[in-house]
Design a protein around this motif. Structure first.
Motif, PDB file in Angstrom:
ATOM      1  N   ASP A 120      -4.846   3.435   5.612  1.00 49.36           N
ATOM      2  CA  ASP A 120      -3.450   3.662   5.198  1.00 49.36           C
ATOM      3  C   ASP A 120      -3.354   4.526   3.947  1.00 49.36           C
ATOM      4  N   ALA A 121      -4.333   5.399   3.765  1.00 50.72           N
ATOM      5  CA  ALA A 121      -4.354   6.223   2.549  1.00 50.72           C
ATOM      6  C   ALA A 121      -3.170   7.187   2.504  1.00 50.72           C
ATOM      7  N   GLY A 122      -2.610   7.512   3.658  1.00 50.82           N
ATOM      8  CA  GLY A 122      -1.476   8.435   3.675  1.00 50.82           C
ATOM      9  C   GLY A 122      -0.184   7.745   4.085  1.00 50.82           C
ATOM     10  N   LEU A 123      -0.167   6.424   3.991  1.00 53.76           N
ATOM     11  CA  LEU A 123       1.039   5.688   4.408  1.00 53.76           C
ATOM     12  C   LEU A 123       2.079   5.717   3.284  1.00 53.76           C
ATOM     13  N   THR A 124       3.268   6.188   3.620  1.00 54.32           N
ATOM     14  CA  THR A 124       4.365   6.204   2.640  1.00 54.32           C
ATOM     15  C   THR A 124       5.450   5.241   3.125  1.00 54.32           C
TER      16      THR A 124
ATOM     17  N   THR B 250       0.839  -1.207   0.000  1.00 57.11           N
ATOM     18  CA  THR B 250       0.000   0.000   0.000  1.00 57.11           C
ATOM     19  C   THR B 250       0.871   1.251   0.000  1.00 57.11           C
ATOM     20  N   SER B 251       1.914   1.226   0.829  1.00 56.93           N
ATOM     21  CA  SER B 251       2.779   2.414   0.910  1.00 56.93           C
ATOM     22  C   SER B 251       3.479   2.660  -0.428  1.00 56.93           C
ATOM     23  N   LEU B 252       3.879   1.592  -1.110  1.00 61.91           N
ATOM     24  CA  LEU B 252       4.544   1.758  -2.414  1.00 61.91           C
ATOM     25  C   LEU B 252       3.568   2.300  -3.457  1.00 61.91           C
ATOM     26  N   TRP B 253       2.350   1.791  -3.432  1.00 61.91           N
ATOM     27  CA  TRP B 253       1.332   2.262  -4.377  1.00 61.91           C
ATOM     28  C   TRP B 253       1.039   3.740  -4.119  1.00 61.91           C
ATOM     29  N   ASN B 254       0.912   4.101  -2.828  1.00 61.24           N
ATOM     30  CA  ASN B 254       0.665   5.505  -2.481  1.00 61.24           C
ATOM     31  C   ASN B 254       1.788   6.399  -2.983  1.00 61.24           C
ATOM     32  N   ILE B 255       3.021   5.976  -2.742  1.00 63.71           N
ATOM     33  CA  ILE B 255       4.148   6.854  -3.102  1.00 63.71           C
ATOM     34  C   ILE B 255       4.319   6.911  -4.624  1.00 63.71           C
TER      35      ILE B 255
ATOM     36  N   LYS C 179      -9.838   8.839   0.173  1.00 63.22           N
ATOM     37  CA  LYS C 179      -9.569   9.281  -1.204  1.00 63.22           C
ATOM     38  C   LYS C 179      -8.988  10.696  -1.299  1.00 63.22           C
ATOM     39  N   TYR C 180      -9.088  11.482  -0.228  1.00 56.12           N
ATOM     40  CA  TYR C 180      -8.574  12.847  -0.305  1.00 56.12           C
ATOM     41  C   TYR C 180      -7.103  12.961   0.108  1.00 56.12           C
ATOM     42  N   TYR C 181      -6.562  11.920   0.702  1.00 56.64           N
ATOM     43  CA  TYR C 181      -5.199  12.042   1.252  1.00 56.64           C
ATOM     44  C   TYR C 181      -4.156  12.375   0.187  1.00 56.64           C
ATOM     45  N   MET C 182      -4.088  11.553  -0.861  1.00 58.66           N
ATOM     46  CA  MET C 182      -3.052  11.773  -1.871  1.00 58.66           C
ATOM     47  C   MET C 182      -3.225  13.105  -2.609  1.00 58.66           C
ATOM     48  N   PRO C 183      -4.472  13.453  -3.021  1.00 57.23           N
ATOM     49  CA  PRO C 183      -4.623  14.771  -3.655  1.00 57.23           C
ATOM     50  C   PRO C 183      -4.148  15.912  -2.746  1.00 57.23           C
ATOM     51  N   ILE C 184      -4.416  15.780  -1.436  1.00 56.55           N
ATOM     52  CA  ILE C 184      -3.970  16.838  -0.510  1.00 56.55           C
ATOM     53  C   ILE C 184      -2.440  16.873  -0.460  1.00 56.55           C
ATOM     54  N   PHE C 185      -1.818  15.702  -0.371  1.00 55.87           N
ATOM     55  CA  PHE C 185      -0.347  15.654  -0.347  1.00 55.87           C
ATOM     56  C   PHE C 185       0.232  16.296  -1.614  1.00 55.87           C
ATOM     57  N   VAL C 186      -0.342  15.933  -2.751  1.00 58.25           N
ATOM     58  CA  VAL C 186       0.165  16.450  -4.030  1.00 58.25           C
ATOM     59  C   VAL C 186      -0.019  17.963  -4.074  1.00 58.25           C
ATOM     60  N   PHE C 187      -1.193  18.421  -3.659  1.00 61.66           N
ATOM     61  CA  PHE C 187      -1.484  19.857  -3.683  1.00 61.66           C
ATOM     62  C   PHE C 187      -0.480  20.625  -2.821  1.00 61.66           C
ATOM     63  N   ILE C 188      -0.259  20.145  -1.598  1.00 64.67           N
ATOM     64  CA  ILE C 188       0.662  20.857  -0.692  1.00 64.67           C
ATOM     65  C   ILE C 188       2.084  20.839  -1.266  1.00 64.67           C
ATOM     66  N   SER C 189       2.473  19.711  -1.848  1.00 68.84           N
ATOM     67  CA  SER C 189       3.828  19.604  -2.407  1.00 68.84           C
ATOM     68  C   SER C 189       4.029  20.573  -3.561  1.00 68.84           C
TER      69      SER C 189
END
Lengths: 316, 451
Positions: free
Chosen positions: A265-269, A84-89, A171-181
């Protein structure tokens, strides 16, 4: 006599070698304190972590360390949370690097002229890059808080929308991470690309303009190809940095032992999982193995990107 | 000329390295073991007054890392001061380590084999560290002390910290529990009464009434939201357990466990409970969510930090489930001795831990906490008389201690509980149904039990 002596000295390889040593020894001597620290704090831990990744080391001095071979690697490769962490990252890296580079190019091209307003705007875009990442992430966490008092939800409510549970919905975790980055990184990318743009000979563009090429064509056929080394640098370093996402994931997902990684684990890296395994589960051996798998993934990906960069250079 | 230069260079390097060495030699003890060296200076006056005592008892200094906030540190220091007043050869220093850093710092200390002599921390830390040889087995070294402590610990608390194999790596320092909080003003407005629900049926009736009155998401859940700790209370309230009594079997795929999971899932699906980890209390304070689940530690300061609702809220026990029990999740701090601690310090540390279970030790801590507007929840209901609170609160504490259950101390539970949390979350977010979730929870614990 002196000239003869010098000539014979230069001809003698042993003497020449000694002369080289005496020439560089002071330099190496001056580097010695740094080299010692580099060895103790970088090289030795690096090799030690390879060794630990093959053991069941718990991080506790009193505990006997047992050699377990590649068991830790095998465990991780069949670990669902690691997958999951690999897919997220992977998603995070793809979207962050792509969007960040595109936004950086647009900003650099639009703001490259030396006007007062452009200078101020460039400074504004660059400001997040010189601000503490931890501090801004904490602020963003408040912006995206899930109740109706979060800034984003206030904005949505003012537009007539319903409250969105940003940090309570996977579902919002990754978009938020991308947006902040992208918010924090596009200014720095813009600066690199601006430097690349300034290194392009303006006569090439002028000549193309005289030949009748419009600005869009000039950008595609002259500017972008000549920016390739800069873009390659931005993409490779951006990818390496993005793979090491930790602080944002830690803060946004709460950081607690039980909430680490957010819902489902939506925000697990991988680095967050490494921290979890090493420092909350006392499994330094497994965490070391994870670090080496991540290292290999980053190295392979960087080599592929460099190869693609060289290939496109050769074909153009 | 060059030779002189090299000699000078080597000399500079040697001196700089020697300088580094000196820095390490002078600084390291100051940070790692600051209190070991100090007492000789402070104990000297005592030595002149009580020469016999110092000949018999060696000076010992203990460093305690107290996980938590300033109040936790002050509480331990208060007990330490009372203890050292009776033991002149001992000095005890309590250092506060915030929850966010404590686990990592304790692990770093264990890895270095140097750091605090005694630590306090989460319920599972004793087992985690102890099973990895990071903490001493008190039962092996101090069986008499452990026996007495066990007699002064609630059996349900003892079960949570002592594995079936009998090692006692740590004992309970104080307890924390999950509690219900209600906005009495809103309850009165909506139901015409400030009575709080005592059963699952009454609880869901209240939530229905609140929803009908316009409170779309009437429950705000903080501690344990969407995870195994939240499910824990419901499981026991429904009459279920994680394991068989001898820890040989996982017992999560049962009708009781299913009933508990259904009840929990309904709180999200029907009553729109927010799924964030630790959502802000503001929804409770502003009245958007008139019901809240949170730890008991918020009680002392709540009127001070949220004066706008002072007197408009009340804490209550968890509602009782089909088993008739209103079980709540039991947390709190454990206290134990690090394995690298020198033997003389271990002996004193064990005696000090034993002292925490005496009337004087409890009173010192309870009085300190009371001075900070808090309530000390001891690990034993027999200690309740020493807490300076009114009879009603004393009765509440006794009630809580009788009905709270900590996480099971069966092998593999710590490693398996992320699997429980994941299955619960998958069910909450509609990825799997409750039945599959239970199967996954069962499988997660079975896998780690067998390991």
């Amino acid at each position: 006599m002196t000239a003869i002596a010098r000539g014979s000295q230069a001809a003698n390889p042993k003497v020449r070698h000694q002369s080289k040593i005496s020439k560089y020894l002071p330099l190496y001597g001056m580097m010695l304190p740094f080299l010692l620290l580099f060895f103790v704090f970088t090289v030795w831990p690096l090799f030690r972590s390879i060794q630990l990744s093959l053991t069941d080391y718990t991080g506790i001095a009193a505990r006997e360390i047992n050699f377990v071979g590649v068991d830790n690697y095998r465990t991780l490769l069949s670990d669902e949370r690691f997958h999951t962490s690999l897919w997220n990252i992977a998603r995070y890296v793809f979207f962050t690097v792509t969007i960040n580079t595109i936004v950086g190019i647009i900003l650099a091209v639009v703001l490259q002229a030396q006007g007062k307003i452009n200078q101020i705007t460039r400074t504004l875009f660059f400001m997040p890059a010189v601000t503490s990442g931890l501090a801004t992430t904490v602020v963003w966490k408040y912006v995206f808080r899930s109740d109706k008092y979060g800034l984003m939800n206030i904005l949505i409510a003012s537009l007539g929308g319903d409250v969105i549970r940003f940090l309570g919905t996977p579902k919002y975790y990754m978009p938020i991470f991308v947006f902040i980055s992208i918010w924090g990184g596009c200014g720095m990318t813009m600066v690199f690309i601006l430097a690349g743009l300034r290194s392009i000979n303006p006569e090439l563009n002028e000549a193309a303009a005289i030949d009748g090429a419009d600005s869009w064509r000039r950008f595609w056929t002259i500017t972008l190809p000549l920016l390739r080394p800069t873009l390659l640098y931005v993409v490779v370093t951006g990818t390496i940095n993005a793979f090491q996402l930790f602080d944002m994931a830690y803060i946004i997902s709460g950081g607690g032992q039980d909430s680490m990684g957010g819902p489902l684990d939506a925000g697990l890296t991988p680095l967050l999982y490494l921290y979890y395994l090493g420092f909350t589960r006392f499994n330094i051996g497994l965490a070391s193995a994870l670090a080496w798998i991540l290292f290999l993934v980053i190295i392979v990906l960087s080599l592929i990107l460099l190869r693609i960069g060289r290939f496109t250079e050769d074909t153009l | 000329m060059e030779k002189r230069f090299y000699l000078l260079l080597v000399l500079v390097l040697v001196l700089s390295l020697a300088g580094c060495q000196q820095v390490v030699a002078t600084e390291a003890p100051a940070t790692e073991e600051p209190v070991i060296e100090e007492p000789e200076a402070t104990e000297e006056p005592e030595a002149t007054e009580e020469p016999e005592a110092t000949e018999e008892a060696e000076s010992v200094s203990l460093l305690i890392w107290v996980t938590g906030g300033e109040t936790d540190g002050g509480m331990v220091q208060a007990a330490a001061d009372a203890y050292t007043a009776e033991h002149h050869n001992v000095t005890i220093s309590a250092e506060v380590v915030p929850w966010s850093d404590a686990h990592t710092k304790v692990l770093a200390a264990a890895a270095a084999g140097s750091g605090p002599d005694v630590i306090t921390g989460g319920m599972s830390w004793g087992l985690e560290l102890g099973q990895n040889d990071g903490m001493i087995d008190l039962n092996a070294q101090y069986p008499d002390i452990v026996k007495d402590i066990q007699e002064h610990t609630m059996p349900n608390i003892w079960e949570a910290i002592v594995p079936a194999t009998g090692e006692v790596y740590a004992v309970q320092h104080y307890a924390t529990v999950n509690m219900m909080y209600y906005r009495t003003d809103i309850l009165e407005e909506v139901t015409g009464s400030t009575d709080t629900p005592t059963t699952w049926e009454e609880f869901t009736d209240l939530l229905d009434q609140l929803q009908a009155a316009g409170y779309d998401a009437p429950l705000l859940w903080r501690w344990g939201n969407t995870d195994w700790m939240g499910y824990h209370g419901f499981l026991y309230q429904a009459g279920g357990t994680y394991y068989s009594p001898d820890c040989s079997e996982v017992t999560l795929n049962t009708p009781e466990a299913a009933q508990a999971l259904d009840f929990m899932l309904e709180l999200y699906s029907k009553y729109n409970t927010p799924t964030d980890a630790w959502p802000d209390q503001v929804a409770f304070v502003n009245g958007d969510a008139p019901v809240m689940i949170d730890g008991n530690w918020i009680i002392p300061d709540f009127d001070l930090t949220r004066p706008e609702i002072a007197g408009l809220w009340t804490p209550a026990n968890m509602p009782a489930g089909p088993s008739g029990k209103s079980v709540t999740f039991l947390g709190g701090n454990i206290i134990g001795i690090m394995s690298y601690t020198p033997q003389a310090s271990q002996d004193v540390a064990a005696d000090f831990i034993h002292y925490l279970y005496s009337q004087e030790g409890v009173e010192a801590q309870a009085n300190y906490i009371a001075s900070q507007n808090g309530i000390f929840i001891p690990p034993y209901d027999g200690f309740v008389d020493y807490i300076p609170v009114n009879d009603e609160l004393k009765a509440s504490v006794v009630d809580i201690l009788a009905t709270a259950y900590g996480p099971p101390s069966c092998p593999g539970f710590e490693a398996g509980n992320p699997g429980i949390t994941k299955a619960i979350q998958e069910a909450i977010f509609g990825e799997i149904d409750a039945e599959t979730a239970l199967e996954k929870m069962q499988a997660a614990l079975e896998e780690t039990l067998n390991q």
